[in-house]
Design a protein around this motif. Structure first.
Motif, short mmCIF file in Angstrom:
data_model
loop_
_atom_site.label_atom_id
_atom_site.label_comp_id
_atom_site.label_asym_id
_atom_site.label_seq_id
_atom_site.Cartn_x
_atom_site.Cartn_y
_atom_site.Cartn_z
N ASN A 41 8.66 17.27 9.49
CA ASN A 41 7.51 16.62 8.96
C ASN A 41 6.73 15.41 8.69
O ASN A 41 6.78 14.94 10.14
CB ASN A 41 8.97 16.14 7.50
CG ASN A 41 10.25 17.23 6.99
OD1 ASN A 41 9.23 18.56 6.87
ND2 ASN A 41 10.35 17.37 6.16
N ARG A 42 5.80 15.13 8.06
CA ARG A 42 5.20 13.99 8.80
C ARG A 42 5.29 12.84 7.22
O ARG A 42 5.24 12.74 6.33
CB ARG A 42 3.45 14.42 8.23
CG ARG A 42 3.07 15.44 9.46
CD ARG A 42 3.50 14.74 10.90
NE ARG A 42 3.40 16.40 11.55
CZ ARG A 42 3.05 16.41 13.17
NH1 ARG A 42 3.75 15.28 13.44
NH2 ARG A 42 2.88 17.73 13.55
N LEU A 43 5.43 11.38 7.87
CA LEU A 43 5.09 9.79 7.92
C LEU A 43 3.72 9.87 8.03
O LEU A 43 3.42 8.96 9.10
CB LEU A 43 6.31 9.13 7.55
CG LEU A 43 5.92 8.34 7.07
CD1 LEU A 43 6.34 8.03 6.06
CD2 LEU A 43 7.63 6.99 7.69
N PHE A 44 2.93 9.62 6.41
CA PHE A 44 1.70 8.47 6.96
C PHE A 44 1.62 7.35 6.42
O PHE A 44 1.79 7.51 5.25
CB PHE A 44 0.19 9.32 6.76
CG PHE A 44 0.32 10.91 6.77
CD1 PHE A 44 -0.62 10.76 8.63
CD2 PHE A 44 0.91 11.84 6.71
CE1 PHE A 44 -1.23 12.00 9.02
CE2 PHE A 44 0.49 13.35 7.24
CZ PHE A 44 -0.13 13.22 8.34
N ARG A 85 1.09 -1.20 -0.30
CA ARG A 85 0.03 -0.11 0.28
C ARG A 85 1.07 1.69 -0.56
O ARG A 85 2.24 1.67 0.47
CB ARG A 85 -0.93 0.02 1.15
CG ARG A 85 -2.09 -0.98 1.26
CD ARG A 85 -2.61 -0.91 2.22
NE ARG A 85 -1.91 -1.68 4.29
CZ ARG A 85 -2.17 -1.86 4.44
NH1 ARG A 85 -2.63 -3.54 3.83
NH2 ARG A 85 -1.41 -2.63 5.34
N ASP A 86 0.54 1.92 -0.73
CA ASP A 86 1.10 3.05 -0.66
C ASP A 86 1.41 4.15 0.79
O ASP A 86 0.09 4.46 0.75
CB ASP A 86 0.68 3.96 -2.17
CG ASP A 86 0.92 3.62 -3.87
OD1 ASP A 86 2.22 3.48 -3.62
OD2 ASP A 86 0.98 3.73 -4.45
N ASP A 87 2.48 4.22 0.95
CA ASP A 87 2.10 5.56 1.88
C ASP A 87 2.81 7.13 1.39
O ASP A 87 3.28 7.17 0.50
CB ASP A 87 3.15 5.04 2.91
CG ASP A 87 3.26 3.63 3.83
OD1 ASP A 87 1.84 3.60 3.44
OD2 ASP A 87 3.99 3.02 3.20
N LEU A 88 2.60 8.14 2.49
CA LEU A 88 2.67 9.40 2.21
C LEU A 88 3.46 10.28 3.12
O LEU A 88 4.19 10.46 4.37
CB LEU A 88 1.88 10.21 2.41
CG LEU A 88 1.08 12.14 2.52
CD1 LEU A 88 2.27 12.44 0.86
CD2 LEU A 88 -0.25 12.28 2.49
N TYR A 89 4.34 10.94 2.44
CA TYR A 89 6.21 11.69 2.99
C TYR A 89 5.69 12.90 2.46
O TYR A 89 5.52 13.38 1.55
CB TYR A 89 6.56 11.27 3.46
CG TYR A 89 8.50 12.06 4.05
CD1 TYR A 89 8.59 11.42 4.88
CD2 TYR A 89 9.29 13.24 2.79
CE1 TYR A 89 9.11 12.59 5.94
CE2 TYR A 89 9.63 13.76 4.17
CZ TYR A 89 10.05 13.44 5.30
OH TYR A 89 11.13 13.75 6.03
N LEU A 90 5.31 14.01 4.22
CA LEU A 90 4.36 15.80 3.90
C LEU A 90 5.65 16.65 4.55
O LEU A 90 6.48 16.05 5.63
CB LEU A 90 3.40 15.37 4.57
CG LEU A 90 2.65 17.37 4.62
CD1 LEU A 90 2.52 17.09 2.58
CD2 LEU A 90 2.14 17.30 5.15
N ALA A 98 -4.74 6.38 7.02
CA ALA A 98 -3.84 6.40 7.10
C ALA A 98 -3.30 6.86 8.44
O ALA A 98 -3.69 7.90 9.61
CB ALA A 98 -2.89 7.76 7.17
N GLU A 99 -1.83 6.76 9.56
CA GLU A 99 -0.75 6.35 10.56
C GLU A 99 -0.01 7.70 10.86
O GLU A 99 0.98 6.89 9.63
CB GLU A 99 -0.90 5.25 11.34
CG GLU A 99 -0.07 5.24 12.57
CD GLU A 99 -0.23 4.39 13.45
OE1 GLU A 99 0.05 4.35 14.24
OE2 GLU A 99 -0.40 3.17 12.61
#
Length: 593
Positions: free
Chosen positions: A282-285, A269-274, A293-294
């Motif tokens: 910065n955030r990693l979901f 599953r794709d995750d998100l780095y913001l 997303a966590e």
């Protein structure tokens, strides 16, 4: 946008040009910037009325802008009549005439079962204004919040004619209707009133989305809303934080931190780095099975607060997992993925101070992905913009920060090869974005760089050595370049190029006036007009050259466009265009986005 923000920012495109830009950049060194103290700062107007006193077209002698404001007021009243019945007689001249504003005879241009597109026939019929207004009012359904209209005056001629783009959208029984048209309006003055004498329609397009709701729904809250950081920080938006965080550099004002998507923990599953502004982590979901997303940036060791501008998730060491690269001010930080359980910093590699974005490709075909870093301004206190330091030419600036190419030498180590690869040529042009593609089908990756103030670059790759062929290929496109995307839109086997720029109605109006740079070079006036036109589509001719097909394809009007991409939205095998546009909006008026 509210006028207090729109004038200083949007009109800076053209108003800043009145200060006598030269054809060459000044060669003298910039003067030292004086120390800034609270007492030395100019007072900032706090209200719309205060801005009006500063920016007064009548006092400045710009009759075209005074006329445009008066005409806009009348057009706004006319636009409201599409949604609410009223008497338009106070807006119209006694002998008013008009074309059909919503033509009965429309030519079907596209239909795929979800979207229908119709266009104006060859000849526009004459009609009464009330019949055109009634056609829209009779179709209206749904919430009034879905109804919007907008006029943008793009030309003024002899203070009695205006050219404008008219956009309107609303819900009907068949779906969401959007209409885009171009009007030529003749005006007369009757007493103190400016009235509409005639409306001629030169272009019309109606798009109906055959769906019970919008094509896309905002699911941000449902995906991220369960995290504390969403409630305490992300849900407030950028405006909130710009008022509370110190602005350290120019790009902080643009609010353009990047993000990256990739499967960092190998669960499919794709995750998100913001990336975030300075002072915000910065955030990693991580995406969960249920689609939510966590946020785990702290646990994964990547909750950095250094003012990140861009990020990439990609496998840099060919071990099968996604590593992380983040561009911060003055460096790129490379972090190794520890078998899907966290990140470990592998190195930080110095760059220009004002990093803007990242792009990756294996330019030397050694099997390892390399990194290109775009940089923007040399002096991030703003002095390089000409306010207190050296002047630059908007359409041909050569005093931006240099970009960098880093060669991957293995084990997440990178070497700066900008100079030896040839990418130091024409390399100080205020770059925003870059995109790799083998445009000439010779087996190696070429590079296009979109520059804000200077001409754009097309670097042809010849076995790992680059040559800037932007001029000879016809793709310099000096027009506030924001981003670039490659796609074969005509499906001839050659990759074409779409460049995001800034469309400016004010720029189109002002630069077209004889008063603008009076007595100046017409070729230079044309360069300034090009700044205001909007986005550009270049068709690859296959001989090392491109042709500009933007207007024929109808893709120039991308508003204030930041990013764009070719995406096949309806799975018909043809690449469609998605353009992200807009700017900061006040809480009272977010319709511009």
């Amino acid at each position: 946008m509210k006028s207090w923000f729109c004038r200083p920012v949007c009109l800076s495109l053209v108003m800043g040009l009145f200060s006598g830009c030269k054809d060459e950049v000044a060669s003298s060194p910039p003067p030292e910037v004086p120390e800034v103290t609270p007492d030395s700062l100019p007072s900032v107007p706090k209200s719309d009325s205060a801005w009006t006193e500063i920016d007064d077209p009548a006092a400045d002698g710009w009759e075209s802008e005074v006329f445009s404001e008066r005409a806009s007021d009348q057009l706004k009243k006319l636009g409201e009549l599409f949604f609410e019945k009223g008497n338009p007689s106070s807006l119209l001249a006694a002998d008013f005439v008009c074309d059909e504003l919503v033509p009965d005879q429309q030519k079907a241009a596209f239909q795929d079962g979800l979207v229908e597109v119709e266009r104006l026939p060859k000849t526009a019929e004459k009609a009464s204004l009330e019949s055109s207004l009634g056609k829209v009012r009779n179709e209206l359904t749904g919430d009034s919040d879905t109804r919007r209209f907008k006029f943008k005056i793009v030309g003024v001629e002899k203070m009695n004619r205006s050219e404008q783009i008219f956009s309107i959208s609303y819900r009907s029984e068949s779906g969401t209707v959007e209409m885009q048209s171009r009007w030529s309006v003749d005006w007369v003055t009757e007493g103190k009133d400016l009235r509409i004498a005639a409306i001629r329609v030169s272009d019309f397009e109606r798009t109906t989305t055959l769906a019970p709701g919008p094509l896309f729904s905002d699911v941000t809250r449902s995906v991220l809303g369960g995290n504390k950081c969403y409630q305490s920080q992300l849900s407030f938006g950028l405006n909130h934080w710009l008022e509370r965080l110190p602005v350290r550099a120019m790009l902080d004002r643009f609010g353009t931190p990047g993000l990256a998507i990739g499967d960092v923990n190998g669960d499919g599953r794709d995750d998100l780095y913001l990336c975030q502004e300075p002072g915000l982590p910065n955030r990693l979901f991580l995406q969960k099975e249920d689609g939510t997303a966590e946020e785990v940036a702290k646990e994964w060791g990547v909750d950095w607060i250094d003012g990140a501008r861009s990020a990439l998730l990609l496998d840099l060491d060919n071990d099968g997992d996604q590593d992380l690269v983040v561009a911060v001010y003055g460096a790129i930080v490379v972090a190794r993925n520890d078998e899907g359980g966290g990140f470990e910093i592998a190195g930080a590699f110095p760059t220009s101070g004002s990093t803007a974005s990242l792009a990756s490709a294996d330019y030397d075909r050694d099997g390892l992905l390399d990194l290109f870093v775009c940089a923007y301004v040399k002096s991030d206190d703003g002095s390089a913009l000409g306010a207190t330091g050296e002047r630059f030419v908007y359409h041909d600036a050569k005093n931006g920060a240099p970009n960098s190419l880093f060669r991957n030498s293995g084990n997440l180590n990178f070497i700066d090869v900008t100079e030896i690869s040839g990418l130091n040529q024409n390399n100080q042009r205020w770059s925003f974005s870059a995109s790799w593609e083998d445009f000439d089908n010779d087996g190696d990756q070429d590079l296009y760089v979109a520059n804000d103030y200077g001409r754009n670059n097309l670097y042809r790759n010849d076995g790992g050595r680059f040559t800037d062929i932007g001029a000879e290929a016809g793709v310099e496109d000096s027009a506030s370049g924001m981003s670039a995307a490659w796609g074969d839109y005509d499906q001839d086997g050659l990759m074409d190029l779409y460049v995001s720029n800034m469309f400016s109605a004010a720029g189109n109006r002002v630069v077209s006036q004889s008063k603008f740079r009076e007595g100046g070079d017409e070729e230079l006036r044309g360069r300034f007009l090009r700044f205001a036109r909007g986005n550009t589509l270049f068709r690859n001719l296959g001989n090392g050259r491109f042709e500009d097909t933007s207007e024929a394809a109808g893709v120039t009007l991308g508003r204030w466009a930041w990013g764009s991409n070719f995406v096949d939205l309806n799975n018909d095998s043809r690449p469609d265009l998605v353009v992200a546009n807009g700017y900061l909006s006040s809480d009272e008026d977010s319709g511009d986005l």
